[in-house]
Enzyme design. Structure first.
Site, PDB file in Angstrom:
ATOM      1  N   LYS A  32       0.853  -1.192   0.000  1.00  0.00           N
ATOM      2  CA  LYS A  32       0.000   0.000   0.000  1.00  0.00           C
ATOM      3  C   LYS A  32       0.887   1.238   0.000  1.00  0.00           C
ATOM      4  O   LYS A  32       1.785   1.366   0.833  1.00  0.00           O
ATOM      5  CB  LYS A  32      -0.888   0.012   1.242  1.00  0.00           C
ATOM      6  CG  LYS A  32      -1.733   1.254   1.371  1.00  0.00           C
ATOM      7  CD  LYS A  32      -2.735   1.122   2.505  1.00  0.00           C
ATOM      8  CE  LYS A  32      -2.247   1.651   3.823  1.00  0.00           C
ATOM      9  NZ  LYS A  32      -2.061   3.112   3.893  1.00  0.00           N
ATOM     10  N   ASP A  59      -3.480   4.386  -1.707  1.00  0.00           N
ATOM     11  CA  ASP A  59      -4.378   4.821  -0.627  1.00  0.00           C
ATOM     12  C   ASP A  59      -4.344   6.345  -0.521  1.00  0.00           C
ATOM     13  O   ASP A  59      -3.662   6.896   0.342  1.00  0.00           O
ATOM     14  CB  ASP A  59      -3.898   4.145   0.668  1.00  0.00           C
ATOM     15  CG  ASP A  59      -4.669   4.562   1.903  1.00  0.00           C
ATOM     16  OD1 ASP A  59      -5.789   5.061   1.774  1.00  0.00           O
ATOM     17  OD2 ASP A  59      -4.117   4.368   3.009  1.00  0.00           O
ATOM     18  N   LYS A  61      -7.369   8.234  -0.687  1.00  0.00           N
ATOM     19  CA  LYS A  61      -8.642   8.644  -0.052  1.00  0.00           C
ATOM     20  C   LYS A  61      -9.213   9.932  -0.661  1.00  0.00           C
ATOM     21  O   LYS A  61      -9.396  10.947   0.039  1.00  0.00           O
ATOM     22  CB  LYS A  61      -8.452   8.830   1.459  1.00  0.00           C
ATOM     23  CG  LYS A  61      -8.016   7.580   2.204  1.00  0.00           C
ATOM     24  CD  LYS A  61      -8.044   7.803   3.701  1.00  0.00           C
ATOM     25  CE  LYS A  61      -7.611   6.603   4.488  1.00  0.00           C
ATOM     26  NZ  LYS A  61      -6.172   6.291   4.394  1.00  0.00           N
ATOM     27  N   ASP A  64     -13.828  14.945  -3.077  1.00  0.00           N
ATOM     28  CA  ASP A  64     -13.974  16.274  -3.680  1.00  0.00           C
ATOM     29  C   ASP A  64     -15.247  16.253  -4.512  1.00  0.00           C
ATOM     30  O   ASP A  64     -15.990  15.258  -4.491  1.00  0.00           O
ATOM     31  CB  ASP A  64     -12.724  16.582  -4.543  1.00  0.00           C
ATOM     32  CG  ASP A  64     -12.443  18.071  -4.646  1.00  0.00           C
ATOM     33  OD1 ASP A  64     -13.409  18.858  -4.774  1.00  0.00           O
ATOM     34  OD2 ASP A  64     -11.267  18.459  -4.598  1.00  0.00           O
ATOM     35  N   ASN A  67     -16.854  15.973 -10.395  1.00  0.00           N
ATOM     36  CA  ASN A  67     -16.078  16.264 -11.606  1.00  0.00           C
ATOM     37  C   ASN A  67     -14.570  16.181 -11.337  1.00  0.00           C
ATOM     38  O   ASN A  67     -13.810  15.624 -12.130  1.00  0.00           O
ATOM     39  CB  ASN A  67     -16.466  17.661 -12.109  1.00  0.00           C
ATOM     40  CG  ASN A  67     -15.738  18.025 -13.377  1.00  0.00           C
ATOM     41  OD1 ASN A  67     -15.852  17.327 -14.385  1.00  0.00           O
ATOM     42  ND2 ASN A  67     -14.967  19.100 -13.336  1.00  0.00           N
ATOM     43  N   THR A 119     -11.044   5.047  11.139  1.00  0.00           N
ATOM     44  CA  THR A 119     -10.978   4.338  12.429  1.00  0.00           C
ATOM     45  C   THR A 119     -10.452   5.250  13.545  1.00  0.00           C
ATOM     46  O   THR A 119     -10.516   4.896  14.709  1.00  0.00           O
ATOM     47  CB  THR A 119     -10.118   3.057  12.325  1.00  0.00           C
ATOM     48  OG1 THR A 119      -8.938   3.364  11.587  1.00  0.00           O
ATOM     49  CG2 THR A 119     -10.856   1.947  11.645  1.00  0.00           C
ATOM     50  N   GLN A 190      -3.607   2.691  17.084  1.00  0.00           N
ATOM     51  CA  GLN A 190      -4.844   2.023  16.660  1.00  0.00           C
ATOM     52  C   GLN A 190      -5.658   1.646  17.897  1.00  0.00           C
ATOM     53  O   GLN A 190      -5.104   1.179  18.895  1.00  0.00           O
ATOM     54  CB  GLN A 190      -4.523   0.747  15.862  1.00  0.00           C
ATOM     55  CG  GLN A 190      -3.818   1.003  14.533  1.00  0.00           C
ATOM     56  CD  GLN A 190      -4.761   1.463  13.440  1.00  0.00           C
ATOM     57  OE1 GLN A 190      -5.896   1.852  13.714  1.00  0.00           O
ATOM     58  NE2 GLN A 190      -4.305   1.443  12.208  1.00  0.00           N
ATOM     59  N   GLY A 210       0.941  -2.431   8.772  1.00  0.00           N
ATOM     60  CA  GLY A 210       2.068  -1.506   8.711  1.00  0.00           C
ATOM     61  C   GLY A 210       3.126  -1.884   9.717  1.00  0.00           C
ATOM     62  O   GLY A 210       3.933  -2.794   9.503  1.00  0.00           O
ATOM     63  N   ARG A 211       3.110  -1.177  10.849  1.00  0.00           N
ATOM     64  CA  ARG A 211       4.189  -1.311  11.829  1.00  0.00           C
ATOM     65  C   ARG A 211       4.495  -2.723  12.326  1.00  0.00           C
ATOM     66  O   ARG A 211       5.669  -3.026  12.559  1.00  0.00           O
ATOM     67  CB  ARG A 211       3.919  -0.355  12.999  1.00  0.00           C
ATOM     68  CG  ARG A 211       4.136   1.097  12.598  1.00  0.00           C
ATOM     69  CD  ARG A 211       3.445   2.063  13.511  1.00  0.00           C
ATOM     70  NE  ARG A 211       1.997   1.987  13.361  1.00  0.00           N
ATOM     71  CZ  ARG A 211       1.136   2.775  14.010  1.00  0.00           C
ATOM     72  NH1 ARG A 211       1.594   3.670  14.868  1.00  0.00           N
ATOM     73  NH2 ARG A 211      -0.164   2.655  13.800  1.00  0.00           N
TER      74      ARG A 211
HETATM   75  O1  C5P Z   1       1.068   0.588  11.253  1.00  0.00           O
HETATM   76  P1  C5P Z   1      -0.361   0.148  11.087  1.00  0.00           P
HETATM   77  O2  C5P Z   1      -0.510  -1.368  10.943  1.00  0.00           O
HETATM   78  O3  C5P Z   1      -1.285   0.724  12.139  1.00  0.00           O
HETATM   79  O4  C5P Z   1      -0.783   0.772   9.680  1.00  0.00           O
HETATM   80  C1  C5P Z   1      -2.092   0.738   9.193  1.00  0.00           C
HETATM   81  C2  C5P Z   1      -2.152   1.425   7.858  1.00  0.00           C
HETATM   82  O5  C5P Z   1      -3.521   1.466   7.423  1.00  0.00           O
HETATM   83  C3  C5P Z   1      -1.673   2.876   7.859  1.00  0.00           C
HETATM   84  O6  C5P Z   1      -1.074   3.126   6.583  1.00  0.00           O
HETATM   85  C4  C5P Z   1      -2.942   3.681   8.021  1.00  0.00           C
HETATM   86  O7  C5P Z   1      -2.859   4.957   7.417  1.00  0.00           O
HETATM   87  C5  C5P Z   1      -3.945   2.815   7.237  1.00  0.00           C
HETATM   88  N1  C5P Z   1      -5.343   3.004   7.606  1.00  0.00           N
HETATM   89  C6  C5P Z   1      -5.834   2.823   8.901  1.00  0.00           C
HETATM   90  N2  C5P Z   1      -7.172   3.012   9.181  1.00  0.00           N
HETATM   91  C7  C5P Z   1      -8.016   3.391   8.200  1.00  0.00           C
HETATM   92  C8  C5P Z   1      -7.536   3.568   6.896  1.00  0.00           C
HETATM   93  C9  C5P Z   1      -6.185   3.366   6.638  1.00  0.00           C
HETATM   94  O8  C5P Z   1      -5.095   2.463   9.798  1.00  0.00           O
HETATM   95  N3  C5P Z   1      -9.311   3.540   8.472  1.00  0.00           N
END
Ligand code: C5P
Length: 232
Positions: A32, A59, A61, A64, A67, A119, A190, A210-211
Site C-alpha cells: 500500500k 491509498d 482517499k 472532492d 467532476n 478508524t 490504533q 504496517g508497523r
Molecule cells: O502501522 P499500522 O498497521 O497501524 O498501519 C495501518 C495502515 O492502514 C496505515 O497506513 C494507516 O494509514 C492505514 N489506515 C488505517 N485506518 C483506516 C484507513 C487506513 O489504519 N481507516
C-alpha cells in the site's frame, strides 16, 4: 477473490522504501502506497514499485466534487495500480464519477474501495462534531450500502466490522481491514485491533499491516507469519 496481506509502505521517501523491499528478494508482497510516500515522491514511485512486480493499493482517499474526482481518477488509472480508494462521504454521485474516471478504454479498472468512517473517529466525535445522530455501526453499514449501490467493490473498515458488512452487502463485497496486530503486540495509535487469525475468521478479504511488519526486527519473517495466519 483470494485473501492477501497488504504491507503499508509508510516511509518518508524512496530510499528507505526500496531498502525495505529489497529484503524480500524474489517475494513480491502486495503493498500500500499512502499519502506520505506519494506526496514525497509522486507517481514515479508507484511506477517503480509496479515495475518491480508488486501489486499496489494506492491509498489517497479522494474526497472532492464529482467532476474533480472523475478527472483525478482518470489520471490515476494510467498508473496501472490494483486498488484505489475514496471517501464514501462524497456521496453516491462521487462514487459513480470515480468509477467513470477509473475505467480505462478497454473496460479494465483498479478495484474501487470506499472509506466509511475513519478508524480514528469515534462515535462521540462523529455525533457531536459531524452531527451524525446514529451509532458508528449503523453509520458504517449505511455508508457501505451506499458505496455498493453506486458500484464500488468494497470498503475499508475495522476487521471487527467486516462480519456485519458481509452480512449486509453479501460475501463478494470486499472488506479491506487495517488495525491488525500480533497477539501481545504494540497497538500504537490504533484503538480497535485484532490478530491476523481473528481477521480471517471475521471475513476480511485483505488485511493492511504496517508497523507490525515494517518495525519488526525481521520484517520478512513477520510478513510470512501474517501470511500463514491469514491466508494459510
Ligand atoms: O502501522 P499500522 O498497521 O497501524 O498501519 C495501518 C495502515 O492502514 C496505515 O497506513 C494507516 O494509514 C492505514 N489506515 C488505517 N485506518 C483506516 C484507513 C487506513 O489504519 N481507516
Amino acid at each position: 477473490m483470494g485473501k492477501d496481506v497488504i504491507i503499508a509502505l509508510d516511509f518518508p521517501g524512496r530510499e528507505r522504501t526500496l531498502e525495505f523491499l529489497s529484503a524480500f528478494q524474489d517475494k513480491k508482497p502486495y503493498v500500500k502506497i499512502g499519502m506520505e510516500l506519494f506526496y514525497a515522491e509522486g507517481p514515479a514511485i508507484v511506477r517503480e514499485i509496479k515495475t518491480r512486480g508488486h501489486k499496489i493499493f494506492l491509498d489517497l482517499k479522494l474526497h472532492d466534487i464529482p467532476n474533480t474526482v472523475q478527472k483525478a481518477m482518470a489520471s490515476l488509472n494510467k498508473l496501472d495500480v490494483d486498488m484505489v480508494n475514496i471517501h464514501a462521504a462524497g456521496t453516491q454521485e462521487m462514487v459513480r464519477a470515480a468509477l467513470q474516471g477509473l475505467t480505462r478504454e478497454d473496460g479494465s479498472r483498479p478495484l474501487l474501495i470506499c472509506v466509511t468512517q475513519l478508524t480514528s473517529t469515534n462515535q462521540e466525535r462523529m455525533q457531536q462534531e459531524l452531527l451524525i445522530p446514529h451509532t458508528m455501526e449503523e453509520t458504517v453499514l449505511h455508508y457501505a450500502k451506499n458505496s455498493q449501490a453506486a458500484g464500488a467493490d468494497g470498503v475499508v473498515c475495522s476487521p471487527l466490522e467486516a462480519g456485519a458488512i458481509k452480512a449486509a452487502c453479501g460475501p463478494d463485497f470486499l472488506t479491506v481491514t487495517p488495525g491488525v496486530r500480533f497477539a501481545g503486540g504494540d497497538k500504537g495509535d490504533q484503538a480497535r485491533v485484532t490478530t491476523p487469525e481473528r481477521a480471517k475468521e471475521l471475513g476480511s478479504d485483505y488485511i493492511v499491516v504496517g508497523r507490525p511488519i515494517t518495525a519488526a526486527a525481521d520484517p520478512v519473517d513477520a510478513y510470512e507469519q501474517c501470511l500463514r495466519a491469514f491466508v494459510g
